[in-house]
Design a protein around this motif. Structure first.
Motif, mmCIF file in Angstrom:
data_model
loop_
_atom_site.group_PDB
_atom_site.id
_atom_site.type_symbol
_atom_site.label_atom_id
_atom_site.label_comp_id
_atom_site.label_asym_id
_atom_site.label_seq_id
_atom_site.Cartn_x
_atom_site.Cartn_y
_atom_site.Cartn_z
ATOM 1 N N ARG A 276 0.126 -3.305 -10.792
ATOM 2 C CA ARG A 276 0.087 -1.894 -10.423
ATOM 3 C C ARG A 276 -1.201 -1.563 -9.680
ATOM 4 O O ARG A 276 -2.194 -2.286 -9.788
ATOM 5 C CB ARG A 276 0.184 -1.033 -11.683
ATOM 6 C CG ARG A 276 1.490 -1.196 -12.437
ATOM 7 C CD ARG A 276 1.371 -0.626 -13.839
ATOM 8 N NE ARG A 276 1.004 0.784 -13.806
ATOM 9 C CZ ARG A 276 1.815 1.788 -14.156
ATOM 10 N NH1 ARG A 276 3.025 1.532 -14.569
ATOM 11 N NH2 ARG A 276 1.397 3.035 -14.113
ATOM 12 N N LYS A 277 -1.177 -0.461 -8.955
ATOM 13 C CA LYS A 277 -2.373 -0.052 -8.213
ATOM 14 C C LYS A 277 -3.548 0.241 -9.151
ATOM 15 O O LYS A 277 -4.695 -0.006 -8.806
ATOM 16 C CB LYS A 277 -2.069 1.179 -7.359
ATOM 17 C CG LYS A 277 -1.173 0.905 -6.157
ATOM 18 C CD LYS A 277 -0.985 2.158 -5.318
ATOM 19 C CE LYS A 277 -0.116 1.875 -4.096
ATOM 20 N NZ LYS A 277 0.075 3.083 -3.251
ATOM 21 N N GLU A 278 -3.254 0.780 -10.329
ATOM 22 C CA GLU A 278 -4.304 1.213 -11.235
ATOM 23 C C GLU A 278 -4.553 0.233 -12.381
ATOM 24 O O GLU A 278 -5.319 0.521 -13.296
ATOM 25 C CB GLU A 278 -3.971 2.597 -11.812
ATOM 26 C CG GLU A 278 -2.758 2.633 -12.722
ATOM 27 C CD GLU A 278 -1.418 2.705 -11.992
ATOM 28 O OE1 GLU A 278 -0.387 2.837 -12.672
ATOM 29 O OE2 GLU A 278 -1.426 2.624 -10.740
ATOM 30 N N PHE B 297 0.815 -1.206 0.000
ATOM 31 C CA PHE B 297 0.000 0.000 0.000
ATOM 32 C C PHE B 297 0.855 1.266 0.000
ATOM 33 O O PHE B 297 0.319 2.377 -0.022
ATOM 34 C CB PHE B 297 -0.911 0.012 1.229
ATOM 35 C CG PHE B 297 -1.939 -1.078 1.245
ATOM 36 C CD1 PHE B 297 -3.197 -0.874 0.702
ATOM 37 C CD2 PHE B 297 -1.649 -2.322 1.803
ATOM 38 C CE1 PHE B 297 -4.153 -1.880 0.710
ATOM 39 C CE2 PHE B 297 -2.596 -3.332 1.820
ATOM 40 C CZ PHE B 297 -3.854 -3.119 1.270
ATOM 41 N N PRO C 118 -6.409 1.295 -2.807
ATOM 42 C CA PRO C 118 -5.609 0.691 -3.886
ATOM 43 C C PRO C 118 -4.278 0.141 -3.356
ATOM 44 O O PRO C 118 -3.673 0.712 -2.436
ATOM 45 C CB PRO C 118 -5.367 1.862 -4.845
ATOM 46 C CG PRO C 118 -6.399 2.873 -4.499
ATOM 47 C CD PRO C 118 -6.635 2.726 -3.029
ATOM 48 N N TYR C 119 -3.840 -0.940 -3.942
ATOM 49 C CA TYR C 119 -2.547 -1.503 -3.564
ATOM 50 C C TYR C 119 -1.910 -2.174 -4.770
ATOM 51 O O TYR C 119 -2.582 -2.578 -5.718
ATOM 52 C CB TYR C 119 -2.687 -2.517 -2.424
ATOM 53 C CG TYR C 119 -3.549 -3.711 -2.728
ATOM 54 C CD1 TYR C 119 -2.980 -4.884 -3.244
ATOM 55 C CD2 TYR C 119 -4.922 -3.686 -2.498
ATOM 56 C CE1 TYR C 119 -3.763 -5.989 -3.532
ATOM 57 C CE2 TYR C 119 -5.716 -4.793 -2.786
ATOM 58 C CZ TYR C 119 -5.134 -5.937 -3.295
ATOM 59 O OH TYR C 119 -5.903 -7.041 -3.589
ATOM 60 N N ALA C 120 -0.591 -2.264 -4.726
ATOM 61 C CA ALA C 120 0.171 -2.975 -5.746
ATOM 62 C C ALA C 120 0.499 -4.369 -5.223
ATOM 63 O O ALA C 120 0.365 -4.649 -4.026
ATOM 64 C CB ALA C 120 1.450 -2.218 -6.079
#
Length: 293
Positions: free
Chosen positions: A198-200, A105, A149-151
């Protein structure tokens, strides 16, 4: 001549539509097509559009327009990575099932503040300082529950242990029909714990490129020397996912008077601007291939 008798030699040109293409892209495409012709193989176009924060529709259409103007042809339709997220999610599950991924995160600011300023990866980013490598599962669950959001990062130490901590190599070819191939020792550890999701986006460049190369039967990867170090990580992912190993050729880059490589983000002169100035496709390709070393 380097040629796998068990497969059709297959090369790909895989730009990312985050800006208009420049002479450097023309060089890479031209070298790939030349090698495909010499090997009596296939030349594919792939659109690497997994970054929703930077992709724009006009850049996607411009890729096909610019390449067609230069005289390039490819099997239609080109593969668009944004249409195949399910395939990348399957690869993520494969890595996650054996405990090689963990959620992260941390923001870029937090990573920069905690990282050793003297330790940088090949792209110049700080080596990830392991903020979430051994995380509190209760906190992870709580943050996930809020939709934060997290990676997903690859635990490099565990990944290397899984392949036996042996010497990982790749084949670097000089690009000539009867040229030399060197066996290079890969050093994926210099990337730290890289982002795999990736987060997005449900994937990353590193994951999607190795999955797509395998699915498309790519036998020879032709790209610029700025991606030479990325091959270390790609070979690790190929090994972990049991994917075939292509042959690599990293060609020289086109640079400006100060030695800086051409860049879309720096708004270097685009192929369409060169066309608008009155240059012909032959003129542009001649410029792209000038001073090759």
């Amino acid at each position: 001549m380097i040629k796998d008798t068990q497969a059709i030699p297959t090369l790909r040109f895989a730009p990312s539509p985050t800006g208009y293409m420049h002479l450097g892209h023309a060089r890479s495409a031209a070298i790939g097509r030349r090698i495909a012709d010499e090997l009596d193989g296939r030349f594919l176009l792939r659109i690497e559009d997994v970054d929703p924060t930077r992709i724009r529709p006009e850049y996607v259409s411009a890729i096909a327009e610019d390449l067609a103007w230069l005289g390039f042809r490819w099997p239609e339709p080109p593969r668009r990575q944004s249409q195949h997220f399910d395939v990348y999610r399957a690869a993520v599950r494969q890595l996650n099932t054996v405990g090689l991924l963990y959620p992260c995160f941390a923001t870029r600011t937090e990573i920069e503040a905690a990282a050793d300023p003297d330790q940088r990866d090949p792209d110049g980013a700080p080596i990830y300082p392991g903020l979430w490598r051994y995380c509190d599962h209760t906190e992870v669950a709580a943050r996930m529950a809020t939709g934060e959001p997290y990676a997903m990062r690859l635990d490099m130490a565990k990944a290397l242990a899984r392949i036996g901590n042996g010497t990982l190599t790749f084949r670097e070819w000089d690009g000539r029909p009867s040229g030399r191939t060197d066996i290079i020792s890969a050093q994926p550890e210099r990337w730290g714990d890289p982002v795999i999701v990736r987060k997005e986006s449900p994937t990353s460049y590193h994951l999607s490129v190795v999955v797509d190369d395998a699915l498309q039967g790519v036998t020879h990867v032709v790209r610029g020397r700025d991606l030479y170090a990325a091959t270390d990580l790609h070979r690790l992912l190929q090994t972990l996912l049991d994917l075939p190993e292509p042959i690599y050729h990293h060609h020289t880059l086109i640079t400006d008077a100060n030695g800086r490589k051409l860049s879309k983000s720096a708004a270097d002169t685009s192929l369409r601007a060169l066309r608008a100035s009155g240059l012909t496709p032959a003129d542009v390709l001649a410029r792209a291939m000038a001073d090759m070393r």
